[in-house]
Design an enzyme around this catalytic site. Sequence first.
Site, PDB file in Angstrom:
ATOM      1  N   ASN A  73      -9.632   1.856   9.573  1.00  0.00           N
ATOM      2  CA  ASN A  73      -8.917   1.691  10.529  1.00  0.00           C
ATOM      3  C   ASN A  73      -9.399   2.476  12.037  1.00  0.00           C
ATOM      4  O   ASN A  73     -10.001   2.059  13.000  1.00  0.00           O
ATOM      5  CB  ASN A  73      -7.355   2.128  10.401  1.00  0.00           C
ATOM      6  CG  ASN A  73      -6.229   1.676  11.532  1.00  0.00           C
ATOM      7  OD1 ASN A  73      -5.194   1.585  11.335  1.00  0.00           O
ATOM      8  ND2 ASN A  73      -6.840   0.922  12.734  1.00  0.00           N
ATOM      9  N   THR A  74      -9.213   3.866  11.900  1.00  0.00           N
ATOM     10  CA  THR A  74      -9.499   4.667  12.956  1.00  0.00           C
ATOM     11  C   THR A  74     -10.805   4.625  13.506  1.00  0.00           C
ATOM     12  O   THR A  74     -11.158   4.611  14.467  1.00  0.00           O
ATOM     13  CB  THR A  74      -9.261   6.123  12.539  1.00  0.00           C
ATOM     14  OG1 THR A  74      -7.998   6.256  11.957  1.00  0.00           O
ATOM     15  CG2 THR A  74      -9.435   7.139  13.799  1.00  0.00           C
ATOM     16  N   LYS A  92       0.894  -1.118   0.035  1.00  0.00           N
ATOM     17  CA  LYS A  92      -0.139  -0.338  -0.030  1.00  0.00           C
ATOM     18  C   LYS A  92       0.931   1.094  -0.089  1.00  0.00           C
ATOM     19  O   LYS A  92       1.636   1.423   1.091  1.00  0.00           O
ATOM     20  CB  LYS A  92      -1.033  -0.045   1.286  1.00  0.00           C
ATOM     21  CG  LYS A  92      -1.855   1.146   1.032  1.00  0.00           C
ATOM     22  CD  LYS A  92      -2.438   1.314   2.534  1.00  0.00           C
ATOM     23  CE  LYS A  92      -3.278   2.899   2.339  1.00  0.00           C
ATOM     24  NZ  LYS A  92      -3.776   3.154   3.869  1.00  0.00           N
ATOM     25  N   GLY A 113     -11.136   8.345   6.032  1.00  0.00           N
ATOM     26  CA  GLY A 113     -12.161   9.403   6.114  1.00  0.00           C
ATOM     27  C   GLY A 113     -13.566   8.996   6.516  1.00  0.00           C
ATOM     28  O   GLY A 113     -14.328   9.786   6.544  1.00  0.00           O
ATOM     29  N   GLY A 162      -8.564   9.825   9.247  1.00  0.00           N
ATOM     30  CA  GLY A 162      -8.998  10.081  10.626  1.00  0.00           C
ATOM     31  C   GLY A 162      -9.926  11.051  10.851  1.00  0.00           C
ATOM     32  O   GLY A 162     -10.589  11.295  11.956  1.00  0.00           O
TER      33      GLY A 162
END
Length: 256
Positions: free
Chosen positions: A206-207, A96, A185, A157
């Site tokens: 993730n976040t 990535k 996002g 995030g």
Amino acid sequence: MLNFYGREFSSRLLIGTALYPSPAIMQEAIRASAAQIVTVSLRRETAGGKTGDAFWSLIRELGVTVLPNTAGCRSVREAVTTAKLARELFGTSWIKLEVIADNDTLQPDVVGLVEAATILIKDGFEVFPYCTEDLSAAMRLVDTGCKVVMPWAAPIGSAKGITNRDALKLLRDRLPDITLVVDAGLGAPSHAAHALELGYDAVLLNTAVAKAGDPAAMARAFAGAIEAGRAAFLAGPMAPRDMAAPSTPVLGKAML
């Protein structure tokens, strides 16, 4: 089935391994998500020692495919070097690719990204580039040989969801044969459903999961939303209208 460089996966959710309250909660959330691909930062996992060994034990137990990333790299040289180190460490040609231009927004450097992707593809890598929703940048990445493009929905995030729907829709329309993943996002399951409804092949999170009050429950919610969004896209949602359209026929109604 989701296809990445000739490999097929049933889950359309990719998930990160950072920011969780504990390794055990990370493992629980990944299992709950049913994700088959996890992203791992080379910078974090090359620290070594017992912490690194414990992390890898958890990842091996999950039986997932690892997608290493070049998170935090701010130059072409740094990203290419990090990718080569990741290939040695993780034993995969997948990467990535991130080349960051701005510290506040973490916006990708699209010029550096194209340059780094060109170098890595010539060296045998299979690149997953993290980019903006800009069509010209995405097309240049495809021209370099990228078969996957990963535009953001909003800054990493930020949890804002899709802020430029028209641009993302244009990418889908103009790159019908490219695997497209919304990366960064997204903050709520409805954001992920929206991405799949637009025809995107997958999302990377993730976040939104790691920072949730209950990461495992949030992971399950995202997994369900992604399935619903994909089903809606395949069903063919009706186009929006400017005027109302009655759902009840007016012919044959009683005349008073």
